[in-house]
Write a protein that holds these residues in place. Sequence first.
Motif, mmCIF file in Angstrom:
data_model
loop_
_atom_site.group_PDB
_atom_site.id
_atom_site.type_symbol
_atom_site.label_atom_id
_atom_site.label_comp_id
_atom_site.label_asym_id
_atom_site.label_seq_id
_atom_site.Cartn_x
_atom_site.Cartn_y
_atom_site.Cartn_z
ATOM 1 N N LEU A 169 43.819 28.996 49.550
ATOM 2 C CA LEU A 169 42.882 27.935 49.910
ATOM 3 C C LEU A 169 43.116 27.470 51.341
ATOM 4 C CD1 LEU A 169 40.623 26.066 48.982
ATOM 5 C CD2 LEU A 169 42.371 24.474 48.149
ATOM 6 N N GLU A 170 44.377 27.354 51.765
ATOM 7 C CA GLU A 170 44.684 26.922 53.126
ATOM 8 C C GLU A 170 44.178 27.940 54.152
ATOM 9 O OE1 GLU A 170 48.847 26.262 53.260
ATOM 10 O OE2 GLU A 170 48.796 24.598 51.821
ATOM 11 N N ILE A 171 44.338 29.222 53.849
ATOM 12 C CA ILE A 171 43.832 30.259 54.744
ATOM 13 C C ILE A 171 42.314 30.200 54.825
ATOM 14 C CG2 ILE A 171 43.560 32.759 55.024
ATOM 15 C CD1 ILE A 171 46.379 33.066 53.857
ATOM 16 N N THR A 172 41.678 29.927 53.689
ATOM 17 C CA THR A 172 40.215 29.870 53.653
ATOM 18 C C THR A 172 39.677 28.757 54.535
ATOM 19 O OG1 THR A 172 40.129 30.793 51.422
ATOM 20 C CG2 THR A 172 38.202 29.556 52.177
ATOM 21 N N TRP A 173 40.234 27.533 54.384
ATOM 22 C CA TRP A 173 39.658 26.444 55.190
ATOM 23 C C TRP A 173 40.055 26.556 56.661
ATOM 24 C CZ3 TRP A 173 42.836 23.014 51.543
ATOM 25 C CH2 TRP A 173 44.070 22.645 52.098
ATOM 26 N N THR A 174 41.207 27.183 56.954
ATOM 27 C CA THR A 174 41.565 27.415 58.342
ATOM 28 C C THR A 174 40.610 28.424 58.988
ATOM 29 O OG1 THR A 174 43.897 26.945 57.881
ATOM 30 C CG2 THR A 174 43.401 28.147 59.906
ATOM 31 N N ALA A 175 40.306 29.495 58.260
ATOM 32 C CA ALA A 175 39.378 30.505 58.775
ATOM 33 C C ALA A 175 37.977 29.929 58.939
ATOM 34 C CB ALA A 175 39.349 31.708 57.839
ATOM 35 N N ALA A 176 37.548 29.117 57.957
ATOM 36 C CA ALA A 176 36.219 28.506 58.046
ATOM 37 C C ALA A 176 36.122 27.587 59.258
ATOM 38 C CB ALA A 176 35.914 27.739 56.768
ATOM 39 N N THR A 177 37.174 26.811 59.510
ATOM 40 C CA THR A 177 37.187 25.920 60.676
ATOM 41 C C THR A 177 37.111 26.723 61.981
ATOM 42 O OG1 THR A 177 38.520 24.299 59.466
ATOM 43 C CG2 THR A 177 38.463 24.117 61.866
ATOM 44 N N ALA A 178 37.854 27.827 62.036
ATOM 45 C CA ALA A 178 37.830 28.671 63.234
ATOM 46 C C ALA A 178 36.437 29.252 63.468
ATOM 47 C CB ALA A 178 38.858 29.789 63.094
ATOM 48 N N ILE A 179 35.768 29.668 62.391
ATOM 49 C CA ILE A 179 34.423 30.224 62.513
ATOM 50 C C ILE A 179 33.449 29.161 63.016
ATOM 51 C CG2 ILE A 179 32.477 31.167 61.218
ATOM 52 C CD1 ILE A 179 34.516 32.532 59.382
ATOM 53 N N ILE A 180 33.588 27.948 62.491
ATOM 54 C CA ILE A 180 32.699 26.857 62.911
ATOM 55 C C ILE A 180 32.884 26.561 64.398
ATOM 56 C CG2 ILE A 180 32.220 24.394 62.654
ATOM 57 C CD1 ILE A 180 33.039 24.731 59.692
ATOM 58 N N LEU A 181 34.146 26.440 64.830
ATOM 59 C CA LEU A 181 34.411 26.143 66.241
ATOM 60 C C LEU A 181 33.928 27.271 67.145
ATOM 61 C CD1 LEU A 181 37.989 24.573 65.979
ATOM 62 C CD2 LEU A 181 35.807 23.384 66.303
ATOM 63 N N LEU A 182 34.097 28.504 66.709
ATOM 64 C CA LEU A 182 33.622 29.639 67.500
ATOM 65 C C LEU A 182 32.100 29.617 67.607
ATOM 66 C CD1 LEU A 182 34.284 32.294 68.967
ATOM 67 C CD2 LEU A 182 34.102 33.461 66.761
ATOM 68 N N PHE A 183 31.430 29.304 66.510
ATOM 69 C CA PHE A 183 29.977 29.236 66.520
ATOM 70 C C PHE A 183 29.478 28.135 67.457
ATOM 71 C CE2 PHE A 183 26.315 26.942 64.712
ATOM 72 C CZ PHE A 183 25.335 27.887 64.940
ATOM 73 N N VAL A 184 30.104 26.951 67.368
ATOM 74 C CA VAL A 184 29.697 25.837 68.231
ATOM 75 C C VAL A 184 29.924 26.192 69.701
ATOM 76 C CG1 VAL A 184 30.196 23.452 68.882
ATOM 77 C CG2 VAL A 184 30.070 24.084 66.464
ATOM 78 N N GLY A 185 31.072 26.800 70.002
ATOM 79 C CA GLY A 185 31.370 27.167 71.381
ATOM 80 C C GLY A 185 30.409 28.200 71.938
ATOM 81 N N LEU A 186 30.129 29.248 71.154
ATOM 82 C CA LEU A 186 29.222 30.293 71.626
ATOM 83 C C LEU A 186 27.789 29.772 71.756
ATOM 84 C CD1 LEU A 186 30.488 33.396 69.610
ATOM 85 C CD2 LEU A 186 30.761 32.945 72.047
ATOM 86 N N SER A 187 27.360 28.949 70.800
ATOM 87 C CA SER A 187 26.006 28.391 70.858
ATOM 88 C C SER A 187 25.837 27.514 72.091
ATOM 89 C CB SER A 187 25.708 27.576 69.597
ATOM 90 O OG SER A 187 25.754 28.379 68.445
ATOM 91 N N GLY A 188 26.821 26.642 72.350
ATOM 92 C CA GLY A 188 26.748 25.787 73.522
ATOM 93 C C GLY A 188 26.817 26.567 74.822
ATOM 94 N N TYR A 189 27.651 27.596 74.847
ATOM 95 C CA TYR A 189 27.813 28.383 76.071
ATOM 96 C C TYR A 189 26.527 29.111 76.440
ATOM 97 C CZ TYR A 189 29.514 31.987 79.264
ATOM 98 O OH TYR A 189 29.681 32.807 80.343
ATOM 99 N N THR A 190 25.857 29.707 75.443
ATOM 100 C CA THR A 190 24.629 30.459 75.741
ATOM 101 C C THR A 190 23.534 29.554 76.291
ATOM 102 O OG1 THR A 190 23.909 30.223 73.430
ATOM 103 C CG2 THR A 190 25.110 32.221 74.003
#
Length: 256
Positions: free
Chosen positions: A79-100
């Motif tokens: 469960l800890e790996i799951t929410w850590t990975a989900a958080t990383a995906i969210i931050l990556l998505f926000v960063g890439l969306s804002g950058y473009t």
Amino acid sequence: MSRRRTLGAGCVALLAYLVAIPGTVAAQSPNRELIDGLEYQLLYVALPLTLFVLMILVYAAVKFHDNDDPQPTTEDPALEITWTAATAIILLFVGLSGYTVLVNPYVSPSQALESDNRSQEGFDSFEDLPDTGDEEVHVRGYQWEWQATYPEANVTTENQIVIPANEDVTFWLTTDDVIHSLFAPDLGIKQDAFPGDYTRARTTVDEPGRYDVVCAEFCGAGHSRMEGEIVVVDRETYDQWLEENEGTVAEAPDPG
């Protein structure tokens, strides 16, 4: 354990689905379309995550409200790996969306000049600015009005900025006194203007019409009255208007 893993996998799958949804927004300019599209993309992710967190909060409050002997949470690496990975995906998505969006030449037009080894910094007047290849309008802010000049025809307008529809337009901005900010909400244009410096805003507007302009930087007692409009007309009307008003202070033509 199996239920938790299923729940975690379902959250990741839902996030991936939401990320893949395109943001389709009707807008009058690419500036507004880019900004609105980014807001919708982030909303697609933020809303279900907010609801998910609230559901967990309500569930925990109801289930454990009368627990007189609370125990530490049992370790669950999956469960800890799951929410850590989900958080990383969210931050990556926000960063890439804002950058473009931020690197788009309509949102950050100065980058287009820098990529061609040109810059708007270090110039003493409008005449020294580099050629952008766009239709150019020189906009000067002062307490508490906007003045626009069309260099090719030597036409000047007060609190009205006239541009042709469906063409790339560059606004070169400066001020005579304090910092002002040209803000056209319906077009998604917002650019600060500084005394003795020159900044660039860029857009193309699809539909002829009148679009409100305000100053978005507090600039003194008359700040709330510093209003104007961008008047968009077809190319034929624009050229005729410039020709008929050469060398004068003119009123904007009717966009029809």
